[in-house]
Design a protein around this motif. Structure first.
Motif, PDB file in Angstrom:
ATOM      1  N   SER A  76      -3.020  -6.341  -0.576  1.00 50.06           N
ATOM      2  CA  SER A  76      -2.384  -5.088  -0.995  1.00 50.06           C
ATOM      3  C   SER A  76      -1.644  -5.253  -2.318  1.00 50.06           C
ATOM      4  N   ASP A 115      -1.249   8.453  -1.697  1.00 54.16           N
ATOM      5  CA  ASP A 115      -0.529   7.222  -1.391  1.00 54.16           C
ATOM      6  C   ASP A 115       0.852   7.484  -0.800  1.00 54.16           C
ATOM      7  N   ARG A 116       1.383   8.696  -0.979  1.00 49.99           N
ATOM      8  CA  ARG A 116       2.695   9.002  -0.410  1.00 49.99           C
ATOM      9  C   ARG A 116       2.673   9.030   1.120  1.00 49.99           C
ATOM     10  N   LYS A 123       0.831   6.742   2.918  1.00 47.75           N
ATOM     11  CA  LYS A 123       0.337   5.456   3.405  1.00 47.75           C
ATOM     12  C   LYS A 123       1.332   4.757   4.333  1.00 47.75           C
ATOM     13  N   TYR A 143      -2.583  -2.845  -5.380  1.00 43.68           N
ATOM     14  CA  TYR A 143      -1.642  -1.755  -5.668  1.00 43.68           C
ATOM     15  C   TYR A 143      -0.531  -2.133  -6.640  1.00 43.68           C
ATOM     16  N   GLN A 188       0.818  -1.211   0.000  1.00 39.52           N
ATOM     17  CA  GLN A 188       0.000   0.000   0.000  1.00 39.52           C
ATOM     18  C   GLN A 188       0.855   1.267   0.000  1.00 39.52           C
ATOM     19  N   HIS A 189       2.018   1.220   0.640  1.00 38.04           N
ATOM     20  CA  HIS A 189       2.884   2.409   0.704  1.00 38.04           C
ATOM     21  C   HIS A 189       3.965   2.378  -0.381  1.00 38.04           C
ATOM     22  N   GLU A 222       4.505   4.269  -2.937  1.00 39.29           N
ATOM     23  CA  GLU A 222       5.132   5.555  -3.267  1.00 39.29           C
ATOM     24  C   GLU A 222       6.295   5.839  -2.335  1.00 39.29           C
ATOM     25  N   ASP A 229      -8.087   2.535   3.362  1.00 41.77           N
ATOM     26  CA  ASP A 229      -8.015   3.281   2.097  1.00 41.77           C
ATOM     27  C   ASP A 229      -9.387   3.619   1.520  1.00 41.77           C
ATOM     28  N   LYS A 280      -5.206  11.646   1.748  1.00 40.80           N
ATOM     29  CA  LYS A 280      -5.412  10.293   1.231  1.00 40.80           C
ATOM     30  C   LYS A 280      -4.356   9.886   0.206  1.00 40.80           C
ATOM     31  N   LYS A 291      -0.800   0.010  -9.766  1.00 38.49           N
ATOM     32  CA  LYS A 291      -0.387   1.389  -9.504  1.00 38.49           C
ATOM     33  C   LYS A 291       1.132   1.501  -9.432  1.00 38.49           C
TER      34      LYS A 291
END
Length: 564
Positions: free
Chosen positions: A381, A336-337, A339, A385, A141-142, A144, A263, A334, A388
């Motif tokens: 996740s 993603d940077r 998260k 993601y 999820q994190h 970025e 999220d 919100k 992305k």
């Protein structure tokens, strides 16, 4: 009875081995994705914080100018740790590698996990809670923070790493000089480290036997912090005015920020985030009640540590939701940077609640359930993601190609870095040597005048944006990696000038994904081209279709006129 106890002991030993193997696999899977998707090219403020910094550092003669470059601020931060690590990387290897720096930054996640392992060794944390922490910490999820963006990788998690080890050494080991150094390092890694200093001072004065040397240590920390704050320029207006305006709506956003593991962009509603955020922040309520009832001694060292960690990441949430403007920003928190902070809210909550399961009749079942939920979240996740993460990599990769073709970077659209083409060329000659991507070599080999295949697209065009859409193009649904790019060639030279990634949309394909870690793309494509960073000219547009890094087809898809 003794035989039953022996059998039970053997099964439990086997169970522990399985859990440790699972922890290793969770970390290894995350490391694999970092290695595959991290890309050796700067993005966003990597240009200023890493590339431009090192360029000016090399060109500077005087020591005073070099020191000033280290202490220059980036927005409300001084990212001295990121700059020093970049400088050390250059001094040791003779170059810098963005992917290498990202991986070094991610070692801070390992460092954070290690001290939870130490807590498990000291029997302050259960094995199942340790497993749950691993699942929440090492997930996609994190992406970025930990895969795509070097400045984030060298800033967010390392700041928490220094903060947590500072708290750990102060609370559990009483090693205050070393913990003070780590607190100051956190301060100079990110603005979020300001809260680390305050928490360290509270721990120090509440647990240390004061002496002249220790008072001197605290005064040194306070002096460094004050000098840092007094020389820091704030860009977000009046902090007090931002804090007091729209207070209650921002409180809801802050609670939602704490629960962004759910999220809201994925689930489509804010309620799950608010519920999860309330659960993650409830340890503050428990601690306040115990202190009010005179039962502060019932709060264990681990719980105090987790409260310190929660306070540090809650301060980040405050800066994002309260301090950046007078109006509630329902979108910014919100991103993603941020998260990575969502993960740490979960980590500290798991650690805080762990001891309570010892007193429940079904406590072991509760731990097993929480560990199972964390494991399902971790695996999910990757499904949610992975695309992305790949799209982000394609954006950065096309930045590299676009710079090679026209001395410009396209992504992100809203950002213009302070690094001129001449400065970047100096960097490419001196210390930054990214390898050309295979896509660039393949595209350069195309004889554009011989491309005759056509494909129909619907087109929406104005002076700022061009939108292209097709529903007929058949995409590879096998095990191949399908990628699409739109290439703009100059009408007078038939040479590629710009390349734009086409982000695929995907079918629901759980079984296919978890056997290949690839989703099945849907037919057709949809791409938006922003003209803001494109030179005024007429261009021919082509769609280039890759499978496994090999060109399968090239199509003519029309033209584009740019005139601003």
């Amino acid at each position: 009875m003794s035989n039953f106890s022996t059998l039970l002991s053997k099964y439990y030993s086997f169970f522990k081995v399985i859990v440790w193997i699972a922890i290793g696999n969770v970390i290894a899977l995350f490391g694999y994705f970092v290695y595959i998707f991290a890309y050796n090219f700067p993005f966003y403020d990597d240009y200023d914080n890493l590339i431009l910094f090192l360029s000016e550092y090399i060109k500077s003669d005087g020591i005073s100018r070099k020191i000033m470059l280290l202490f220059e601020q980036n927005f409300e931060h001084r990212v001295i740790f990121a700059k020093v690590l970049t400088l050390l990387y250059y001094k040791i290897t003779g170059e810098i590698d963005i992917k290498g720096l990202i991986m070094l930054g991610d070692l801070s996640l390992i460092g954070v996990f290690i001290f939870f392992v130490l807590l498990k060794r000291d029997k302050k944390l259960s094995l199942l809670s340790l497993f749950a922490i691993a699942c929440v910490l090492f997930q996609l999820q994190h992406y970025e923070d930990s895969i795509s963006w070097a400045t984030c990788s060298l800033q967010h998690a390392p700041c928490i790493f220094f903060s947590l080890w500072s708290f750990y050494l102060a609370i559990f080991r009483k090693k205050f000089p070393l913990s003070a150094i780590l607190a100051v390092l956190a301060l100079f890694t990110s603005a979020n480290g300001m809260m680390t200093i305050l928490i360290w001072l509270i721990i120090f004065y509440s647990s240390a036997k004061l002496s002249l040397s220790r008072i001197g240590l605290s005064l040194a920390v306070i002096s460094i912090t004050l000098i840092h704050l007094m020389t820091l320029k704030m860009y977000s207006g009046s902090v007090l005015g931002n804090f007091t305006s729209n207070f209650f709506p921002k409180c809801i956003l802050l609670i939602s920020f704490a629960g962004q593991l759910a999220d809201s962009k994925v689930v489509g509603h804010e309620a799950p985030c608010i519920i999860l955020g309330t659960l993650f922040l409830f340890p503050f309520v428990i601690a306040a009640i115990k202190l009010a009832l005179g039962k502060g001694k019932d709060i264990s060292q681990l719980q105090w540590f987790c409260l310190a960690g929660l306070t540090s990441v809650l301060f980040v949430g405050f800066l994002i939701t309260f301090a950046r403007g007078t109006e509630p920003d329902h979108f910014g928190f919100k991103l993603d940077r941020y998260k990575i902070y969502s993960a740490f809210f979960g980590v500290f909550a798991i650690g805080f609640y762990d001891q309570y399961w010892n007193h429940l009749f079904l406590g072991k079942l509760v731990r097993l359930s929480l560990a199972s939920i964390a494991f399902v979240f971790c695996l999910s996740s990757y499904y949610l993601y992975a695309d992305k993460t790949e799209n982000y990599r394609n954006d950065i990769m096309t930045n590299q190609i676009n710079y090679a073709w026209n001395k410009s970077t396209y992504f992100p659209i809203v950002f213009r870095n302070n690094l001129s083409a001449s400065d970047f060329d100096f960097c490419l000659r001196t210390f930054f040597f990214p390898k050309p991507d295979p896509v660039e070599k393949s595209v350069k080999s195309i004889e554009w005048e011989k491309v005759t295949k056509l494909i129909n697209v619907s087109k929406s065009d104005d002076n700022k944006v061009l939108k292209l859409k097709n529903t007929d193009l058949k995409m590879d649904t096998g095990s191949g990696i399908s990628r699409l790019f739109v290439v703009a060639t100059a009408t007078d030279q038939e040479q590629p000038k710009y390349i734009f990634p086409v982000n695929n949309t995907y079918k629901r394909s759980f079984r296919h994904f978890y056997t290949s870690f690839r989703k099945i793309p849907m037919d057709g494509f949809d791409v938006t081209i922003f003209k803001e960073k494109i030179e005024n000219a007429d261009y021919k547009l082509h769609l280039v279709y890759f499978v496994n890094n090999k060109i399968v087809d090239v199509y003519n898809i029309g033209s584009m006129h740019v005139s601003r």
